[in-house]
Design a protein around this motif. Structure first.
Motif, PDB file in Angstrom:
ATOM      1  N   ASP A 187       0.842  -1.187   0.000  1.00  0.00           N
ATOM      2  CA  ASP A 187       0.000   0.000   0.000  1.00  0.00           C
ATOM      3  C   ASP A 187       0.883   1.243   0.000  1.00  0.00           C
ATOM      4  O   ASP A 187       2.073   1.188   0.309  1.00  0.00           O
ATOM      5  CB  ASP A 187      -0.993   0.013   1.166  1.00  0.00           C
ATOM      6  CG  ASP A 187      -0.324  -0.126   2.522  1.00  0.00           C
ATOM      7  OD1 ASP A 187       0.882   0.123   2.627  1.00  0.00           O
ATOM      8  OD2 ASP A 187      -1.020  -0.482   3.487  1.00  0.00           O
ATOM      9  N   TRP A 188       0.316   2.367  -0.374  1.00  0.00           N
ATOM     10  CA  TRP A 188       1.079   3.603  -0.480  1.00  0.00           C
ATOM     11  C   TRP A 188       0.148   4.795  -0.258  1.00  0.00           C
ATOM     12  O   TRP A 188      -1.082   4.689  -0.357  1.00  0.00           O
ATOM     13  CB  TRP A 188       1.754   3.701  -1.847  1.00  0.00           C
ATOM     14  CG  TRP A 188       0.821   3.470  -2.998  1.00  0.00           C
ATOM     15  CD1 TRP A 188       0.047   4.376  -3.654  1.00  0.00           C
ATOM     16  CD2 TRP A 188       0.544   2.205  -3.612  1.00  0.00           C
ATOM     17  NE1 TRP A 188      -0.690   3.768  -4.637  1.00  0.00           N
ATOM     18  CE2 TRP A 188      -0.404   2.451  -4.638  1.00  0.00           C
ATOM     19  CE3 TRP A 188       1.014   0.902  -3.401  1.00  0.00           C
ATOM     20  CZ2 TRP A 188      -0.889   1.427  -5.447  1.00  0.00           C
ATOM     21  CZ3 TRP A 188       0.525  -0.110  -4.205  1.00  0.00           C
ATOM     22  CH2 TRP A 188      -0.409   0.147  -5.224  1.00  0.00           C
ATOM     23  N   ASP A 207      -3.784   4.167  -1.772  1.00  0.00           N
ATOM     24  CA  ASP A 207      -4.242   3.034  -2.586  1.00  0.00           C
ATOM     25  C   ASP A 207      -3.437   1.808  -2.178  1.00  0.00           C
ATOM     26  O   ASP A 207      -2.504   1.900  -1.366  1.00  0.00           O
ATOM     27  CB  ASP A 207      -4.047   3.338  -4.068  1.00  0.00           C
ATOM     28  CG  ASP A 207      -5.012   2.564  -4.959  1.00  0.00           C
ATOM     29  OD1 ASP A 207      -5.618   1.577  -4.476  1.00  0.00           O
ATOM     30  OD2 ASP A 207      -5.156   2.926  -6.134  1.00  0.00           O
ATOM     31  N   SER A 208      -3.766   0.651  -2.723  1.00  0.00           N
ATOM     32  CA  SER A 208      -3.041  -0.586  -2.424  1.00  0.00           C
ATOM     33  C   SER A 208      -3.045  -1.495  -3.646  1.00  0.00           C
ATOM     34  O   SER A 208      -3.690  -1.201  -4.659  1.00  0.00           O
ATOM     35  CB  SER A 208      -3.664  -1.307  -1.227  1.00  0.00           C
ATOM     36  OG  SER A 208      -4.844  -1.994  -1.606  1.00  0.00           O
ATOM     37  N   HIS A 221      -1.724   0.141   6.182  1.00  0.00           N
ATOM     38  CA  HIS A 221      -1.628   1.452   6.798  1.00  0.00           C
ATOM     39  C   HIS A 221      -2.832   2.349   6.501  1.00  0.00           C
ATOM     40  O   HIS A 221      -3.178   3.213   7.301  1.00  0.00           O
ATOM     41  CB  HIS A 221      -0.369   2.179   6.310  1.00  0.00           C
ATOM     42  CG  HIS A 221       0.909   1.541   6.755  1.00  0.00           C
ATOM     43  ND1 HIS A 221       1.173   1.239   8.069  1.00  0.00           N
ATOM     44  CD2 HIS A 221       2.012   1.154   6.052  1.00  0.00           C
ATOM     45  CE1 HIS A 221       2.373   0.709   8.164  1.00  0.00           C
ATOM     46  NE2 HIS A 221       2.902   0.641   6.955  1.00  0.00           N
ATOM     47  N   ASN A 222      -3.432   2.169   5.335  1.00  0.00           N
ATOM     48  CA  ASN A 222      -4.437   3.118   4.877  1.00  0.00           C
ATOM     49  C   ASN A 222      -5.810   2.870   5.480  1.00  0.00           C
ATOM     50  O   ASN A 222      -6.134   1.759   5.900  1.00  0.00           O
ATOM     51  CB  ASN A 222      -4.536   3.066   3.345  1.00  0.00           C
ATOM     52  CG  ASN A 222      -3.212   3.391   2.679  1.00  0.00           C
ATOM     53  OD1 ASN A 222      -2.394   4.138   3.211  1.00  0.00           O
ATOM     54  ND2 ASN A 222      -3.002   2.822   1.497  1.00  0.00           N
ATOM     55  N   THR A 223      -6.617   3.914   5.457  1.00  0.00           N
ATOM     56  CA  THR A 223      -7.988   3.805   5.956  1.00  0.00           C
ATOM     57  C   THR A 223      -8.822   2.899   5.068  1.00  0.00           C
ATOM     58  O   THR A 223      -9.646   2.117   5.545  1.00  0.00           O
ATOM     59  CB  THR A 223      -8.641   5.195   6.026  1.00  0.00           C
ATOM     60  OG1 THR A 223      -7.838   6.055   6.852  1.00  0.00           O
ATOM     61  CG2 THR A 223     -10.049   5.102   6.602  1.00  0.00           C
ATOM     62  N   GLU A 224      -8.606   2.987   3.750  1.00  0.00           N
ATOM     63  CA  GLU A 224      -9.355   2.190   2.787  1.00  0.00           C
ATOM     64  C   GLU A 224      -8.396   1.380   1.934  1.00  0.00           C
ATOM     65  O   GLU A 224      -7.236   1.752   1.728  1.00  0.00           O
ATOM     66  CB  GLU A 224     -10.203   3.092   1.887  1.00  0.00           C
ATOM     67  CG  GLU A 224     -11.239   3.922   2.635  1.00  0.00           C
ATOM     68  CD  GLU A 224     -12.356   3.077   3.209  1.00  0.00           C
ATOM     69  OE1 GLU A 224     -12.591   1.982   2.656  1.00  0.00           O
ATOM     70  OE2 GLU A 224     -12.995   3.521   4.176  1.00  0.00           O
TER      71      GLU A 224
END
Length: 238
Positions: A187-188, A207-208, A221-224
């Motif tokens: 993810d980034w 995004d991932s 790491h990301n919320t979505e």
């Protein structure tokens, strides 16, 4: 590296609704910081910097030689449905010159009463002026995470501060999602921020490598899981 929970609670009460504040004191050769946001440059942004509840805070003790020790609690477990988390860290920070330096350390994530959730991170990085470049490795429960951070500070041509984060997550046990077996994913995120009339504006896109039904395996790491754009505005009360 255990600090009294009462100290953390006292600091946390300074920040209902997560308003940022740092209280600094000199103790002989040592500098003591108590605050409602993480104070370490590499730990903040590289190693789980987010707050998980309305009551949070921590303390940080550093020495001119470069050594520091501290504890940060993103959640004191006071509100219903939340658990207490204590992040204890120790590290070393030094400069080669006025603008170039490095930092390395380790941080332990403890969950009193839920030790199966505990994990350990090591992190290291370089700083150049206001820019930070770092790497962290962690042995989270059931997987290994690695994270790269590039914080470019304020870029004058854009009029904004820019940071990029990239993470790789390797699962101990592959999982089935979206009709395929998933053993790892990436993810980034890209973050832009700038102050305006006393208000801090943050714009971020994340995004991932997963999408569609495969997102049921996402826990990064990301919320979505898929492309996500968010805008945040905050103002410190003091």
């Amino acid at each position: 590296m255990r600090f009294p929970s009462a100290v953390l609670l006292g600091v946390a009460l300074l920040s209902i609704h997560a308003q940022a504040a740092i209280l600094e004191r000199e103790l002989g050769d040592y500098a003591l910081n108590l605050g409602t946001t993480p104070t370490r440059s590499m730990a903040q942004g590289l190693v789980k910097p987010q707050s998980g509840g309305a009551f949070h805070g921590g303390l940080d003790l550093s020495h001119p030689s470069g050594w520091y020790i501290g504890q940060w609690s993103p959640s004191l477990g006071i509100t219903p449905g939340s658990n207490m988390e204590l992040n204890s860290y120790v590290g070393f920070r030094q400069h080669f010159a006025d603008t170039l330096g490095y930092e390395l350390g380790t941080i332990r994530y403890s969950h009193p009463g839920f030790t199966h959730l505990d994990s350990q991170d090591v992190y290291a990085g370089l700083t150049y002026d206001a820019r930070r470049f770092g790497l962290s490795l962690s042995n989270d429960p059931s997987r290994i995470n690695s994270t790269l951070l590039a914080d470019f500070g304020r870029i004058d041509t854009l009029g904004m501060a820019v940071s990029v984060r990239y993470g790789n997550h390797l699962l101990d046990t592959p999982t089935m999602a979206g009709g395929r077996q998933i053993s790892s994913f990436n993810d980034w995120s890209l973050s832009l921020s700038r102050p305006w009339k006393g208000i801090d504006f943050d714009f971020s896109y994340s995004d991932s490598s997963l999408s569609g039904d495969s997102c049921s395996a996402y826990s990064g790491h990301n919320t979505e899981c898929e492309g996500w754009f968010s805008i945040k505005a905050s103002r410190s009360l003091f």
